[in-house]
Design a protein around this motif. Sequence first.
Motif, PDB file in Angstrom:
ATOM      1  N   PRO A 161       0.808  -1.239   0.000  1.00 55.00           N
ATOM      2  CA  PRO A 161       0.000   0.000   0.000  1.00 55.00           C
ATOM      3  C   PRO A 161       0.832   1.275   0.000  1.00 55.00           C
ATOM      4  CG  PRO A 161      -0.916  -1.612   1.526  1.00 55.00           C
ATOM      5  CD  PRO A 161       0.407  -2.146   1.097  1.00 55.00           C
ATOM      6  N   VAL A 162       2.042   1.214   0.581  1.00 50.81           N
ATOM      7  CA  VAL A 162       2.875   2.416   0.626  1.00 50.81           C
ATOM      8  C   VAL A 162       3.216   2.869  -0.788  1.00 50.81           C
ATOM      9  CG1 VAL A 162       5.121   3.325   1.341  1.00 50.81           C
ATOM     10  CG2 VAL A 162       3.776   1.934   2.925  1.00 50.81           C
ATOM     11  N   LEU A 176       1.373   2.546  -3.253  1.00 48.01           N
ATOM     12  CA  LEU A 176       0.131   3.036  -3.849  1.00 48.01           C
ATOM     13  C   LEU A 176      -0.363   4.307  -3.178  1.00 48.01           C
ATOM     14  CD1 LEU A 176      -1.697  -0.411  -4.213  1.00 48.01           C
ATOM     15  CD2 LEU A 176      -0.383   0.837  -5.945  1.00 48.01           C
ATOM     16  N   GLY A 177       0.484   4.857  -2.283  1.00 48.89           N
ATOM     17  CA  GLY A 177       0.119   6.120  -1.652  1.00 48.89           C
ATOM     18  C   GLY A 177      -0.699   5.990  -0.391  1.00 48.89           C
ATOM     19  N   ARG A 178      -0.784   4.767   0.169  1.00 47.82           N
ATOM     20  CA  ARG A 178      -1.602   4.564   1.365  1.00 47.82           C
ATOM     21  C   ARG A 178      -0.721   4.247   2.569  1.00 47.82           C
ATOM     22  NH1 ARG A 178      -4.704   1.256  -2.275  1.00 47.82           N
ATOM     23  NH2 ARG A 178      -4.158  -0.604  -1.084  1.00 47.82           N
ATOM     24  N   GLU A 179      -1.334   4.228   3.742  1.00 52.55           N
ATOM     25  CA  GLU A 179      -0.631   3.942   4.984  1.00 52.55           C
ATOM     26  C   GLU A 179      -0.769   2.466   5.361  1.00 52.55           C
ATOM     27  OE1 GLU A 179      -2.336   6.474   7.923  1.00 52.55           O
ATOM     28  OE2 GLU A 179      -1.191   8.254   7.294  1.00 52.55           O
ATOM     29  N   VAL A 180       0.214   1.988   6.143  1.00 51.53           N
ATOM     30  CA  VAL A 180       0.143   0.649   6.725  1.00 51.53           C
ATOM     31  C   VAL A 180       0.391   0.795   8.218  1.00 51.53           C
ATOM     32  CG1 VAL A 180       1.130  -1.656   6.820  1.00 51.53           C
ATOM     33  CG2 VAL A 180       0.971  -0.469   4.623  1.00 51.53           C
ATOM     34  N   SER A 186       4.112   5.109   5.810  1.00 50.14           N
ATOM     35  CA  SER A 186       3.421   5.813   4.740  1.00 50.14           C
ATOM     36  C   SER A 186       4.426   6.248   3.682  1.00 50.14           C
ATOM     37  CB  SER A 186       2.671   7.025   5.309  1.00 50.14           C
ATOM     38  OG  SER A 186       3.581   7.918   5.938  1.00 50.14           O
TER      39      SER A 186
END
Length: 539
Positions: free
Chosen positions: A54-55, A57-61, A94
Amino acid sequence: MDGFSHEGNMADVSTLGAAGRERVQEPRSRLVPALTVVAHALPHRVGERLLLHPVLLGREVAVSRNLPDFQRPGAPLGLPLADPFLSRKPLVFSPAPGEGVRLDPGEGSKVMLGGELLQGPWAFTREEVAEGVVLELAGRVVLVLHLADVQAETADPLGMVGGGVGIQRVRRHIEQVADLHVPVLVRGETGSGKELIARAIHQRSKRRDQAFVSVNLGAIPKELAAAELFGAHKGAYTGATRDREGFFRAAHGGTLFLDEVGEAPPEVQVMLLRVLETGDIYPVGGHTPVATDVRLIAATDAQLEERIQDGRFKAPLLHRLSGYDLRVPPLRERREDIGLLFHHFAREVLEELGEAWRLTPEDASAEPWLPAPLAARLVRYAWPGNIRQLRNLSRQLIIGSRGQPRLRLDPRLEQELEAAQAPRPGRPAVASVSAPEPKAAPRRKASEVTGPELLTALRACAWDLKATADRLGIPRSSIYDLIDRSPNLRTAGDLSVEELTRCYQECGGDLEAMAQRLEVSKRALGRRIKELGLVPGNT
């Protein structure tokens, strides 16, 4: 510096070593940030990883005690970290500029980074992630933030420990070349596992049922090298009381592995070139060619191109040997694999000691047998001796801690694991990213260093053991052996309390002056006087 209270600026890419640059020269679409477990209270968890897709893809983990699941590559199921001392409140990973990764500890578990507490968000460049960032959580669990190959194989039929990008690249090379009848040149630093690679190539080749003969050219007297390799007739030279078969004929139909091929004498280089071109060998003292059927794999830790320029190696031989060129990554480029390798070697030693149960605890709340701070130091260490050094150090550490509930460093191992360089101001020593150092002296054997030469180098380097090793062109670990064997030298551990206290008073606590007067390592001396409750100056 007490910690990190703000998001820092990243290191300039120009400070990244050549090894680090090579690590990120994989197709970027295949490499994603990942977290790999290198230390846990339950040792069977070591090697599990979490891909941070996800990082990209611009998302947080968010990572906490309870979520998400870590799993071994290819395994259908996984588990959260599940250490009861970790916080339920998550750490958040992120995106950062330039495909980097940002870590915000928030109110989650305490994070140690480079030996210091992370007190606020911190960002890492893609290059730093490629080098491997060591994260110590709550003093219990150690993770490495690194780049992982999403197309990595799920199983390893070659008997190699580890799943990092570097070792996966080696596996692919082996699969590509193993079934071909071309010579292979394996390049890599000493102790990096070049013979293991050669054996893996042999085991995957059509010659797997025939002989695998391993020869270290650096260990054969130069005057006997030709006879050892190509055989000799009785009476061909003084001491030749019988016919000698030679390693080439012993490997007929199979594979001959020539380690340290850069040490081959000139006349042997000529003979190697002939057999690679024609398949025929001439035993020493013989005039009739002998046909051979041998797959040749050579290995070197030397820069053969430089030796060609110096006239010490023949360019045509290099071209013949490198029908396929394969590089083995040094251990410092495989930080995500160090936990698995350490536990692999630990199991071998513990089984011999009858203490293998230490690797199968059932209580996740128990104190880890491998303390997290020690595990973090193992992962951050540069390992100049590579896998061989890790194996030897693990044996020393485990046997030295025999009967103890946890592993503990003795003073000598403490010295060996000292960081090569202090952290740069304003950021932690996340992955030994440093400016290029001056070119070291040519490599040589420690046995060639004389006592007076060692003393001169130590004094010239102000008793900095790493600088001394670089000046002499020997591994740092050899410095300790040389000092131990020298009747005129000593270590900080040899100093009496009375001598230390008196010198401290006479030098006014000036650590630099004390090291010069006592002629011992400044760092080791600093630890000794701190143990006595004294405060060193000029640290």
